[in-house]
Design a protein around this motif. Structure first.
Motif, mmCIF file in Angstrom:
data_model
loop_
_atom_site.group_PDB
_atom_site.id
_atom_site.type_symbol
_atom_site.label_atom_id
_atom_site.label_comp_id
_atom_site.label_asym_id
_atom_site.label_seq_id
_atom_site.Cartn_x
_atom_site.Cartn_y
_atom_site.Cartn_z
ATOM 1 N N LEU A 94 -2.327 16.457 14.563
ATOM 2 C CA LEU A 94 -2.937 16.430 13.398
ATOM 3 C C LEU A 94 -3.405 14.888 12.768
ATOM 4 O O LEU A 94 -4.513 14.673 12.516
ATOM 5 N N ILE A 95 -2.167 14.233 12.651
ATOM 6 C CA ILE A 95 -2.266 12.941 12.220
ATOM 7 C C ILE A 95 -3.214 11.754 13.170
ATOM 8 O O ILE A 95 -3.715 11.108 12.855
ATOM 9 N N GLY A 96 -2.904 12.258 14.618
ATOM 10 C CA GLY A 96 -3.569 11.484 15.491
ATOM 11 C C GLY A 96 -5.205 11.801 15.248
ATOM 12 O O GLY A 96 -5.683 10.670 15.664
ATOM 13 N N PHE A 97 -5.575 12.813 15.171
ATOM 14 C CA PHE A 97 -7.007 13.269 14.884
ATOM 15 C C PHE A 97 -7.355 12.273 13.852
ATOM 16 O O PHE A 97 -8.271 11.707 13.695
ATOM 17 N N ALA A 98 -6.532 12.444 12.654
ATOM 18 C CA ALA A 98 -7.220 11.387 11.362
ATOM 19 C C ALA A 98 -7.232 10.065 11.925
ATOM 20 O O ALA A 98 -7.878 9.235 11.442
ATOM 21 N N TRP A 99 -6.186 9.517 12.523
ATOM 22 C CA TRP A 99 -6.283 8.102 12.900
ATOM 23 C C TRP A 99 -7.475 7.771 13.770
ATOM 24 O O TRP A 99 -7.967 6.700 13.483
ATOM 25 N N GLY A 100 -7.543 8.510 14.941
ATOM 26 C CA GLY A 100 -8.922 8.247 15.716
ATOM 27 C C GLY A 100 -10.026 8.389 14.734
ATOM 28 O O GLY A 100 -11.049 7.498 15.019
ATOM 29 N N LEU A 101 -10.000 9.179 13.894
ATOM 30 C CA LEU A 101 -11.075 9.284 12.946
ATOM 31 C C LEU A 101 -11.609 8.279 12.153
ATOM 32 O O LEU A 101 -12.716 7.510 12.141
ATOM 33 N N THR A 102 -10.584 7.554 11.589
ATOM 34 C CA THR A 102 -10.707 6.347 10.605
ATOM 35 C C THR A 102 -11.068 5.185 11.660
ATOM 36 O O THR A 102 -11.738 4.227 11.122
ATOM 37 N N SER A 103 -10.406 5.124 12.923
ATOM 38 C CA SER A 103 -10.830 3.959 13.639
ATOM 39 C C SER A 103 -12.010 4.003 14.108
ATOM 40 O O SER A 103 -12.717 2.650 14.025
ATOM 41 N N GLY A 104 -12.763 5.127 14.336
ATOM 42 C CA GLY A 104 -14.020 5.361 14.556
ATOM 43 C C GLY A 104 -15.301 4.951 13.489
ATOM 44 O O GLY A 104 -16.168 4.058 13.641
ATOM 45 N N PHE A 111 11.085 17.663 8.570
ATOM 46 C CA PHE A 111 10.371 16.332 8.783
ATOM 47 C C PHE A 111 8.950 16.292 8.742
ATOM 48 O O PHE A 111 8.212 15.671 8.133
ATOM 49 N N ALA A 112 8.446 17.487 9.139
ATOM 50 C CA ALA A 112 6.922 17.629 9.555
ATOM 51 C C ALA A 112 6.469 17.917 8.073
ATOM 52 O O ALA A 112 5.029 17.306 7.666
ATOM 53 N N VAL A 113 6.946 18.752 7.275
ATOM 54 C CA VAL A 113 6.261 19.273 5.972
ATOM 55 C C VAL A 113 6.143 17.754 5.396
ATOM 56 O O VAL A 113 5.290 17.370 4.457
ATOM 57 N N VAL A 114 7.367 17.020 5.257
ATOM 58 C CA VAL A 114 7.284 15.965 4.326
ATOM 59 C C VAL A 114 6.150 14.815 4.912
ATOM 60 O O VAL A 114 5.443 14.152 4.089
ATOM 61 N N SER A 115 6.201 14.782 6.209
ATOM 62 C CA SER A 115 5.170 13.770 6.845
ATOM 63 C C SER A 115 3.792 14.112 6.340
ATOM 64 O O SER A 115 2.963 13.348 6.205
ATOM 65 N N PHE A 116 3.471 15.401 6.496
ATOM 66 C CA PHE A 116 2.103 15.970 6.307
ATOM 67 C C PHE A 116 1.783 15.669 4.835
ATOM 68 O O PHE A 116 0.651 15.409 4.497
ATOM 69 N N LEU A 117 2.709 15.893 4.071
ATOM 70 C CA LEU A 117 2.522 15.760 2.439
ATOM 71 C C LEU A 117 1.982 14.274 2.202
ATOM 72 O O LEU A 117 1.418 14.056 1.284
ATOM 73 N N GLY A 118 2.444 13.348 2.895
ATOM 74 C CA GLY A 118 2.377 12.055 2.762
ATOM 75 C C GLY A 118 1.276 11.531 3.700
ATOM 76 O O GLY A 118 0.999 10.540 3.830
ATOM 77 N N ALA A 119 0.460 12.411 4.359
ATOM 78 C CA ALA A 119 -0.553 12.000 5.505
ATOM 79 C C ALA A 119 -1.473 11.214 4.654
ATOM 80 O O ALA A 119 -2.259 10.085 5.571
ATOM 81 N N GLY A 120 -2.066 11.310 3.398
ATOM 82 C CA GLY A 120 -3.166 10.460 2.950
ATOM 83 C C GLY A 120 -2.690 9.199 2.827
ATOM 84 O O GLY A 120 -3.617 8.279 3.121
ATOM 85 N N ALA A 121 -1.445 8.880 2.410
ATOM 86 C CA ALA A 121 -1.029 7.283 2.659
ATOM 87 C C ALA A 121 -1.212 6.795 4.103
ATOM 88 O O ALA A 121 -1.939 5.610 4.294
ATOM 89 N N THR A 122 -0.972 7.640 5.167
ATOM 90 C CA THR A 122 -0.991 6.985 6.566
ATOM 91 C C THR A 122 -2.371 6.778 6.930
ATOM 92 O O THR A 122 -2.749 5.741 7.370
ATOM 93 N N MET A 123 -3.300 7.795 6.312
ATOM 94 C CA MET A 123 -4.823 7.535 6.588
ATOM 95 C C MET A 123 -5.296 6.471 6.062
ATOM 96 O O MET A 123 -6.266 5.851 6.935
ATOM 97 N N PHE A 124 -5.109 6.157 4.601
ATOM 98 C CA PHE A 124 -5.820 5.179 4.121
ATOM 99 C C PHE A 124 -5.309 3.816 4.531
ATOM 100 O O PHE A 124 -6.120 2.970 4.662
ATOM 101 N N PHE A 125 -3.842 3.774 4.728
ATOM 102 C CA PHE A 125 -3.427 2.623 5.611
ATOM 103 C C PHE A 125 -4.471 2.188 6.727
ATOM 104 O O PHE A 125 -4.653 1.146 7.011
ATOM 105 N N ASN A 126 -4.296 3.100 7.557
ATOM 106 C CA ASN A 126 -4.812 2.938 9.095
ATOM 107 C C ASN A 126 -6.419 2.484 8.683
ATOM 108 O O ASN A 126 -6.840 1.666 9.380
ATOM 109 N N TYR A 127 -7.204 3.206 7.751
ATOM 110 C CA TYR A 127 -8.640 2.909 7.324
ATOM 111 C C TYR A 127 -8.849 1.484 7.033
ATOM 112 O O TYR A 127 -9.600 0.787 7.358
#
Length: 505
Positions: free
Chosen positions: A61-71, A134-150
């Motif tokens: 799921l987060i890998g999809f978001a990372w690839g998306l923002t890289s594109g 671990f997964a739930v906490v990571s997903f709740l913070g997915a927005g921070a991960t995505m926006f830093f990558n972007y």
């Protein structure tokens, strides 16, 4: 500071751009390593295995978001290479809107899917509760991960690979302090390890936003820049979605690997998790080179320099091969001692399995290095089909090896799943890039005399011998392609018209 990648020796430009990326990747891997060491040493091997059991699902799921923002950053780099700063800002606005939408969907939906997906993956019962946390906490913070990558991607797209490194380093140091505090004295378990990463990513987002507002004039957004059209969104989705799906396709293959590992038991999961942490540090070099090639190709394509693209990709391929051999030697020679840092004494079975995986991976890094460079080159050119096909090939090779070889020879068969996937993808990329290279050879080369030029500041750092430091900022010409010339055919046509006009004059 923004800079153009369209002048200078290609291999030097690529290497200089990739070094901060490499350091940033190593720093990022290091805080994953610290997480693993703290969790493994403080909470035990089962807790480490629980964190590892979430890896494939998070990557899906987060890998999809990372690839998306890289594109989304590729049109930004192409527009910057063409000198069209208005198009750069429109690209950033479109990418920001799409990143925000994806972050909201991921944050709302993914936490509810965590436990069902882990159960579907046959996660061992003793790992299930910690893995879910671990997964739930990571997903709740997915927005921070995505926006830093972007944000990091768009800063790199305008030629600045150093600043994201600085912010990433600050965030990683902060993360190390937090994970020690939250897992140790606060005793928040694996959830504390995940929360530490989320908070540090949020800090890096704030640092990027502040830097863009203060230091990058080309990204100073006006109200008109936010009037994004459907065409703008379509261009970014055309590049972002395939890269996101490519990451997800690869992740599906890793899910098959995870299922087989779960069937082999907690020691196998812990060994694969530990080896992946060490392996990630080594792969960081090759990933950085591939990303640098992608930005180099995108800027030079926008600037009408196909000759530099051909030369730069060839030189980067040789750099990848040499780096792969050196990294492989290190992993084969020192794999076991590195693994023991994570699990300590009394886990000889885990160490032996992890060291075997590192030997198998280290012996096949050359294929991975070529894969990163050629895939980055095609993505920088705006090609989406072949990189997606390579993702599908990786899926079948990785899943097939995990299922078939894992059943036949156990953990060693699972360990071979990654190298076989790399080899399969590389076999597709080599002929695809050779075709693209022939197309580049037929394209005209933009010369500064034939195009309007602007100047961009480029830092020049003088000798540092202990007695003095000389710094300067100079300007250099940047070819500007008219806005109507964006795209492969439009660029070629515009250059031909300008040359015909010059001959008539």
């Amino acid at each position: 500071m923004s800079r153009t990648l369209t002048t200078g020796s290609p291999w030097r430009v690529i290497l200089a751009f990739s070094v901060p990326l490499l350091i940033g990747n190593v720093v990022q891997q290091m805080y994953h390593v610290v997480d693993a060491i703290v969790v493994g040493r403080w909470l035990g091997v089962d807790a480490l295995a629980a964190v590892g059991a979430t890896g494939s699902m998070l990557f899906l799921l987060i890998g999809f978001a990372w690839g998306l923002t890289s594109g989304f950053a590729i049109p930004t780099a192409q527009a910057f290479g063409a000198g069209d700063h208005a198009a750069v800002r429109r690209s950033v606005a479109a990418g920001t809107a799409l990143t925000a939408i994806t972050s909201i969907v991921l944050t709302v939906v993914a936490p509810f899917l965590s436990r069902p997906l882990l159960e579907l993956l046959q996660t061992p019962p003793q790992l299930l509760d910690d893995a879910t946390t671990f997964a739930v906490v990571s997903f709740l913070g997915a927005g921070a991960t995505m926006f830093f990558n972007y944000l990091a991607a768009i800063i790199r797209a305008i030629g600045d690979s150093r600043t994201p490194l600085i912010f990433l380093t600050v965030a990683c140091l902060f993360n190390i302090a937090l994970v020690v505090l939250m897992v140790g004295p606060l005793d928040w378990g694996v959830g504390g390890a995940a929360l530490a990463t989320v908070v540090s990513q949020a800090l890096s987002v704030l640092l990027c936003l502040g830097y863009i507002r203060r230091r990058i004039p080309v990204l100073q957004m006006a109200r008109a820049d936010w009037r994004v059209t459907r065409a703008d969104l379509a261009v970014h989705l055309r590049l972002g979605l395939p890269m996101g799906f490519q990451a997800s396709i690869i992740a599906i293959g890793t899910l098959a690997v995870q299922v087989r590992l779960n069937e082999l038991g907690a020691d196998a999961v812990a060994a694969y998790t530990t080896a992946s942490r060490v392996d990630g540090l080594a792969i960081a070099l090759l990933q950085s080179l591939g990303l640098a090639v992608s930005m180099f190709v995108a800027q030079n394509y926008g600037g009408g320099r196909p000759d530099r693209i051909r030369q730069g990709v060839t030189q980067a391929t040789w750099m990848a091969v040499i780096g792969s051999v050196l990294l492989g030697v290190v992993l084969v020679a020192f794999g076991a001692p590195l693994v023991r840092l994570f699990v300590g004494d009394g886990a000889d079975g885990v160490v032996a399995l992890a060291a075997l995986m590192l030997i198998i991976n280290g012996a096949t890094y050359t294929a991975l290095g070529v894969l990163f460079v050629l895939r980055g080159a095609l993505q920088g050119l705006g090609h989406t089909l072949v990189p997606t096909i390579t993702g599908i090939v990786e899926l079948f090779m990785r899943a097939g090896a995990a299922v078939v070889l894992g059943a036949l020879i156990g953990f060693a068969g699972v360990a071979w799943s990654n190298p076989l996937a790399w080899l399969g993808a590389t076999a597709i990329l080599v002929p695809a890039y050779l075709r693209a290279r022939r197309e580049l050879a037929s394209m005209p080369v933009a010369v500064a005399d034939h195009l309007t030029t602007a100047t961009t500041p480029v830092p020049v750092v003088g000798p540092k011998n202990g007695s003095m430091v000389v710094d300067a900022v100079v300007t250099q010409p940047v070819p500007i392609v008219p806005a109507t010339a964006r795209g492969r055919r439009g660029l070629t046509a515009a250059l031909r018209r300008r040359r015909a006009g010059a001959r008539r004059r």
